[in-house]
Design an enzyme around this catalytic site. Structure first.
Site, short mmCIF file in Angstrom:
data_model
loop_
_atom_site.label_atom_id
_atom_site.label_comp_id
_atom_site.label_asym_id
_atom_site.label_seq_id
_atom_site.Cartn_x
_atom_site.Cartn_y
_atom_site.Cartn_z
N GLY A 119 -51.29 -66.54 -29.09
CA GLY A 119 -52.18 -65.87 -28.15
C GLY A 119 -53.04 -66.82 -27.34
O GLY A 119 -54.13 -66.45 -26.90
N SER A 120 -52.54 -68.04 -27.09
CA SER A 120 -53.36 -68.94 -26.26
C SER A 120 -53.44 -68.42 -24.82
O SER A 120 -54.45 -68.61 -24.14
CB SER A 120 -52.85 -70.38 -26.32
OG SER A 120 -51.62 -70.51 -25.66
N ASN A 121 -52.39 -67.76 -24.37
CA ASN A 121 -52.48 -67.14 -23.03
C ASN A 121 -53.45 -65.96 -23.03
O ASN A 121 -54.14 -65.74 -22.04
CB ASN A 121 -51.09 -66.70 -22.55
CG ASN A 121 -50.31 -67.85 -21.95
OD1 ASN A 121 -50.65 -68.34 -20.88
ND2 ASN A 121 -49.28 -68.29 -22.66
N LEU A 152 -42.62 -60.71 -28.11
CA LEU A 152 -41.20 -61.00 -28.28
C LEU A 152 -40.31 -59.77 -28.38
O LEU A 152 -39.16 -59.87 -28.76
CB LEU A 152 -40.98 -61.90 -29.51
CG LEU A 152 -41.67 -63.26 -29.42
CD1 LEU A 152 -41.43 -64.09 -30.68
CD2 LEU A 152 -41.19 -64.03 -28.20
N LEU A 195 -38.87 -56.00 -26.54
CA LEU A 195 -38.79 -55.21 -25.30
C LEU A 195 -39.80 -54.08 -25.40
O LEU A 195 -39.97 -53.49 -26.47
CB LEU A 195 -37.41 -54.58 -25.17
CG LEU A 195 -36.29 -55.34 -24.46
CD1 LEU A 195 -35.08 -54.43 -24.32
CD2 LEU A 195 -36.71 -55.89 -23.10
N ASN A 202 -45.27 -60.50 -17.20
CA ASN A 202 -44.93 -61.37 -18.34
C ASN A 202 -45.01 -62.81 -17.86
O ASN A 202 -44.80 -63.09 -16.68
CB ASN A 202 -43.51 -61.06 -18.82
CG ASN A 202 -43.11 -61.94 -20.00
OD1 ASN A 202 -43.90 -62.14 -20.92
ND2 ASN A 202 -41.89 -62.47 -19.98
N HIS A 258 -43.42 -66.62 -18.59
CA HIS A 258 -42.25 -67.25 -19.22
C HIS A 258 -42.31 -68.75 -18.98
O HIS A 258 -42.56 -69.18 -17.85
CB HIS A 258 -40.97 -66.65 -18.63
CG HIS A 258 -39.74 -67.12 -19.33
ND1 HIS A 258 -39.34 -66.63 -20.55
CD2 HIS A 258 -38.83 -68.07 -18.99
CE1 HIS A 258 -38.23 -67.23 -20.93
NE2 HIS A 258 -37.91 -68.12 -20.01
N SER A 306 -43.01 -69.19 -14.99
CA SER A 306 -42.76 -68.03 -14.13
C SER A 306 -43.62 -66.88 -14.60
O SER A 306 -43.69 -66.61 -15.80
CB SER A 306 -41.29 -67.58 -14.21
OG SER A 306 -40.41 -68.65 -13.89
N ASP A 360 -36.92 -60.72 -19.26
CA ASP A 360 -37.14 -61.80 -18.28
C ASP A 360 -36.45 -61.56 -16.94
O ASP A 360 -36.03 -62.50 -16.28
CB ASP A 360 -36.64 -63.15 -18.86
CG ASP A 360 -37.36 -63.50 -20.14
OD1 ASP A 360 -38.55 -63.17 -20.27
OD2 ASP A 360 -36.73 -64.12 -21.01
N GLU A 410 -49.44 -72.68 -17.78
CA GLU A 410 -49.46 -71.23 -18.03
C GLU A 410 -50.89 -70.73 -18.04
O GLU A 410 -51.23 -69.70 -17.45
CB GLU A 410 -48.81 -70.90 -19.38
CG GLU A 410 -47.33 -71.20 -19.43
CD GLU A 410 -46.71 -70.75 -20.75
OE1 GLU A 410 -47.06 -69.67 -21.23
OE2 GLU A 410 -45.86 -71.49 -21.29
C1 GRF Z 1 -45.82 -68.99 -23.94
O1 GRF Z 1 -45.10 -70.17 -23.77
C2 GRF Z 1 -45.31 -67.92 -23.01
O2 GRF Z 1 -44.82 -68.41 -21.81
C3 GRF Z 1 -44.18 -67.34 -23.80
O3 GRF Z 1 -44.60 -67.36 -25.14
C4 GRF Z 1 -45.58 -68.38 -25.31
C5 GRF Z 1 -46.79 -67.73 -25.87
O4 GRF Z 1 -47.78 -68.64 -26.24
N1 GRF Z 1 -43.83 -66.03 -23.30
P1 GRF Z 1 -49.22 -68.12 -26.66
O5 GRF Z 1 -49.00 -67.10 -27.79
O6 GRF Z 1 -49.84 -67.48 -25.46
O7 GRF Z 1 -49.96 -69.31 -27.13
#
Ligand code: GRF
Length: 205
Positions: free
Chosen positions: A17-19, A95, A97, A112, A114, A146, A155, A184
């Site tokens: 969940g770093s994003n 991960l 659908l 999403n 990627h 992306s 994707d 990202e």
């Molecule tokens: C990221 O590389 C994202 O692009 C992909 O899964 C990874 C998730 O990383 N879909 P995080 O859980 O956000 O750290």
């Protein structure tokens, strides 16, 4: 959502969940005019759920097996999103659908991220280290990020933005992943903000 100042966003995670964290930080910094109202995960042990809890964001563990049919599962998820008046969904390392019902109800409002330059290195099974291993095996000199709209296929939806990231000769999947991930964290909130503001021209993506 137009009677509210901020768009309500649900973020879906399966792992670190770093994003998600980057999106939360962007809301605090005013870069993203949204409120993250719910974090959903298919995994009870996803660290992203702990991040959410630490930020006082409600969480929902969504296990399709708990329901009698896929349609029931989809409806349950839709109901939950509805209860939070969710306007947009951001997948951040999710991960699975999404149920078809959810994709239909939120068409053009699900994004999403990627860690490669789609349409290359995407699709079922292309996630995490598999992506970066494939890029390195190809000998490509560039990878990237992306951000795309989500449809019924992994994707596959319309790409909103990409950032190119160089591949170094001595890269391992880990070093490449780390370099890509930094980008990202910068791009995701920016793209979501533009989507919320209606700045993309979207036809049938
Ligand atoms: C990221 O590389 C994202 O692009 C992909 O899964 C990874 C998730 O990383 N879909 P995080 O859980 O956000 O750290």
């Amino acid at each position: 959502m137009h009677d509210r100042k901020l768009a309500n966003v649900a973020v879906f995670v399966s792992g670190s969940g770093s994003n998600l964290q980057a999106l939360i930080d962007a809301t605090k910094a005013g870069i993203l005019s949204a409120k993250i109202v719910l974090v959903v995960s298919n995994r009870r042990d996803a660290y992203g759920l702990q991040r959410a809890a630490g930020e006082n964001i409600d969480t929902f563990v969504f296990k399709t097996k708990k329901y009698d049919t896929p349609e029931d599962a989809g409806q349950a998820l839709l109901d939950r999103l509805g209860a939070y008046q969710v306007d947009y969904i951001a997948l951040a390392g999710y991960l699975r659908l999404l149920p078809a019902e959810v994709v239909r109800a939120y068409r053009h409002r699900i994004v999403n991220i990627h860690p490669a330059l789609l349409p290359e290195y995407g699709g079922k099974g292309m996630y995490g280290h598999f992506v970066h291993e494939a890029v390195l095996a190809s000998g490509d000199k560039e990878s990237g990020v992306s951000v795309h709209l989500v449809d019924e296929i992994y994707d596959h939806g319309h790409v909103l933005e990409q950032v190119k990231v160089p591949v170094m000769p001595d890269d391992t999947p880990e070093t490449l992943a780390a370099r890509v991930l930094k980008h990202e964290h910068k791009i995701y909130a920016r793209v979501l903000e533009k989507l919320i503001k209606g700045e993309y021209e979207i036809n049938n993506g």
